[in-house]
Structure formats: C-alpha cells, structure tokens
Design a protein around this motif. Sequence first.
Motif, mmCIF file in Angstrom:
data_model
loop_
_atom_site.group_PDB
_atom_site.id
_atom_site.type_symbol
_atom_site.label_atom_id
_atom_site.label_comp_id
_atom_site.label_asym_id
_atom_site.label_seq_id
_atom_site.Cartn_x
_atom_site.Cartn_y
_atom_site.Cartn_z
ATOM 1 N N ARG A 15 3.992 -2.126 -1.926
ATOM 2 C CA ARG A 15 4.754 -3.113 -2.706
ATOM 3 C C ARG A 15 4.668 -2.800 -4.197
ATOM 4 N NH1 ARG A 15 2.088 -6.808 0.919
ATOM 5 N NH2 ARG A 15 3.521 -7.447 2.588
ATOM 6 N N ASP A 16 3.484 -2.395 -4.643
ATOM 7 C CA ASP A 16 3.322 -2.028 -6.055
ATOM 8 C C ASP A 16 4.177 -0.805 -6.396
ATOM 9 O OD1 ASP A 16 1.577 -4.096 -6.387
ATOM 10 O OD2 ASP A 16 -0.244 -2.870 -6.354
ATOM 11 N N TYR A 17 4.235 0.133 -5.474
ATOM 12 C CA TYR A 17 5.046 1.338 -5.697
ATOM 13 C C TYR A 17 6.528 0.976 -5.732
ATOM 14 C CZ TYR A 17 6.696 6.170 -5.153
ATOM 15 O OH TYR A 17 7.310 7.394 -5.333
ATOM 16 N N ARG A 18 6.934 0.056 -4.871
ATOM 17 C CA ARG A 18 8.325 -0.416 -4.870
ATOM 18 C C ARG A 18 8.671 -1.036 -6.225
ATOM 19 N NH1 ARG A 18 9.478 -5.168 -0.743
ATOM 20 N NH2 ARG A 18 8.068 -6.153 -2.251
ATOM 21 N N LEU A 73 10.754 4.148 0.690
ATOM 22 C CA LEU A 73 10.053 3.266 1.631
ATOM 23 C C LEU A 73 10.214 3.764 3.066
ATOM 24 C CD1 LEU A 73 10.993 -0.254 0.177
ATOM 25 C CD2 LEU A 73 8.889 1.053 -0.186
ATOM 26 N N GLN A 74 11.397 4.266 3.382
ATOM 27 C CA GLN A 74 11.641 4.802 4.721
ATOM 28 C C GLN A 74 10.729 5.993 5.004
ATOM 29 O OE1 GLN A 74 15.442 6.640 5.204
ATOM 30 N NE2 GLN A 74 15.231 6.928 7.395
ATOM 31 N N THR A 94 1.257 -0.112 8.615
ATOM 32 C CA THR A 94 1.322 -1.211 7.642
ATOM 33 C C THR A 94 2.577 -1.140 6.774
ATOM 34 O OG1 THR A 94 -0.003 0.087 6.079
ATOM 35 C CG2 THR A 94 -1.181 -1.441 7.515
ATOM 36 N N ALA A 95 3.198 0.026 6.705
ATOM 37 C CA ALA A 95 4.407 0.171 5.883
ATOM 38 C C ALA A 95 5.548 -0.689 6.412
ATOM 39 C CB ALA A 95 4.830 1.640 5.832
ATOM 40 N N LEU A 96 5.493 -1.038 7.702
ATOM 41 C CA LEU A 96 6.544 -1.867 8.291
ATOM 42 C C LEU A 96 6.524 -3.286 7.739
ATOM 43 C CD1 LEU A 96 6.298 -0.730 12.036
ATOM 44 C CD2 LEU A 96 8.034 -0.069 10.360
ATOM 45 N N ARG A 97 5.428 -3.676 7.105
ATOM 46 C CA ARG A 97 5.309 -5.031 6.553
ATOM 47 C C ARG A 97 5.980 -5.162 5.191
ATOM 48 N NH1 ARG A 97 -0.999 -5.390 6.724
ATOM 49 N NH2 ARG A 97 -0.591 -7.127 5.284
ATOM 50 N N VAL A 98 6.411 -4.044 4.621
ATOM 51 C CA VAL A 98 7.051 -4.059 3.297
ATOM 52 C C VAL A 98 8.562 -3.989 3.477
ATOM 53 C CG1 VAL A 98 7.220 -2.927 1.055
ATOM 54 C CG2 VAL A 98 5.044 -2.914 2.306
#
Length: 309
Positions: free
Chosen positions: A55-58, A76-77, A96-100
């Motif tokens: 999320r911080d990277y986004r 993100l993908q 955990t990436a699926l939660r973003v």
Amino acid sequence: MDLDTFERWMDERQGYDVKTILAYLRTIKQFIKWVEEEREIDFTGPETITAGLIRDYRTYLAIISKKEPATINKALQVIRIYSRWGVEEGAIKTNTALRVQYIEEPLLAPKSLPEDYVDVLRDAMKSESLKKRVLIEIGLGAGLRVSEVTNLRISDLKLKKRGGEIRVRVGKGFKYRTVPMAPDLVELLQEYLHGRTDKDGYVFLAQNTDHKMSTRAVQKMVENLRDKLGFYFTYHTLRHTYCADLLNSGMKITDVAIVAGHLKKNGMPNIATTARYVMSNQYELAKAVRKMARWRQKRAGQNKGDEEI
C-alpha cells in the motif's frame, strides 16, 4: 529465493513470452529497490512483502512518482504474480498482495485512430515504399501485433482473388489463429511479394539481407511517420483501430475476439478483453465535451436573442 528462479517459473510454468518476462522482472526489481532504498528493509524474497508495504508503494507511485493508474496497477499485478510464485514455492503461506486493491479508473476503449487520422495516414503512405505501405495496411486490415508481423512467413499467407487468410502461428500467449483478409490487402501483398521464390521465407526482410525485419525497425518506421504527420500513434494503435472498426461495422463481438486472438486458454473467445472496444476512448470523450460547449454557446445566443425581443 532469487529472481533467476522466478524467471524460470514464469517461463516454464506460466508460459509467458520473453518480452513479458523481461517487463515483469524490471517491475519487481523496481519494487525491491524501493523497499531497500526508501524503506531501508533488507529484501530477502516474497516473505519480506506485507500488505502495508505494498500500500505504501502504491501511494509512492501515485503521489511521489506521479504514475498513471494503469502503470500502478501493472506494478501491483506483478507483485501479486511474484507473491503467487512464493506461495507455490512454499516460501509463504498466503498471497498478501491480494489484499491490496487496484486503483479504480474509468474503463475506456484502447486508443485507436479516428477515421480522419486513418485517411491522413493512408494518403501519406502513397509516397512511401511498397514495403512500408504493406506494413501499415496489415496493421489496419488484419490487426497483427508487431511481433506477429515480423515473424510472418510467406507460407503463412493464403492469397486468393476474393480474399485471403493469414495464419498467425505463434501469437501472444502462444495462441494460434487465422485472420481473414479483404481483397485489397491481398492485392497489395501479391504486388509486394511478386518475384519472391523463397516460399517459406519471412514476408518482411531486413534491408539487403535474408533475415527477418526486426520489431525495432518497424517501430522506428512508425516513429518517423508520426513525426512527419504530427500525431501520435504506435504500431499497436493500428491493431486497436482494426478491432474498433470491426465492431463499429457490425461484426459480432465473439467473432472480433477470435480474429483478434482474444482467447482463453481453452480456446473460447475472451469477450471481456474485446468488450473494451465498445467503450468510448479519450478522443471521443473530448469530442463530446467540445460538442457540448458548442451547444451551450448556441443556446446562450438564442437566449440573448429572446431577451432582446
């Protein structure tokens, strides 16, 4: 877990093409660099990744780097794919990436050339070489990707008086398809290939060689054309124009998906991909806003006339 193993997984287990693999590696390396330099965290593999970190990277990509939503979502993908690899390799238990969430953006049609731009392009091609004309017309009239064009062999063409076919043997994702051709494109190809005796040779050869033309050479040709014409487009824009024109002419969306190579792994048409061409693009939205502005001006003039009466 090193990136070489991730690269082999993408190649051998996922079947991604070389261009996609290189792009994904470049994206994940940029993420790792940000983690280590900006957050000062030692990146050891998928186990380093947390939802909060992503999320911080986004936020960093959106606010600091000012990246477009499509670019951010692609990053993100790739992080999701990298994390999925970590799950399959047993390095982590869950992805955990699926939660973003991705950044939501309007779903617009891919950028295609307006009709008047196509006319300008075709007029300009009359003074160019036959080879360049054929390259442009295959993009507009068959919707081939640049890599499909450069890999095209004479034996992949079926040229008949009433029309023809192009066999794309290795399309994106190793998908095979047959693309019909209109008679005018067939005639142009016959003229271009007249005198060629190498029936299995590449259709487009590098200058003064028997080697195939490179994708970079095609892209360079397009760059020179757009500098000359004064509007931006890429070779892939021709493919978008082809798909949009097929739909606008009344072709069924399932048929457009088939000839464009929008296919699922089971060979069925991927309607979701093709449906984007039904949407308005940015040019059409801007045109609609200008039309609205003219309507307002006209209405204001009428109201002023009514007041004077």
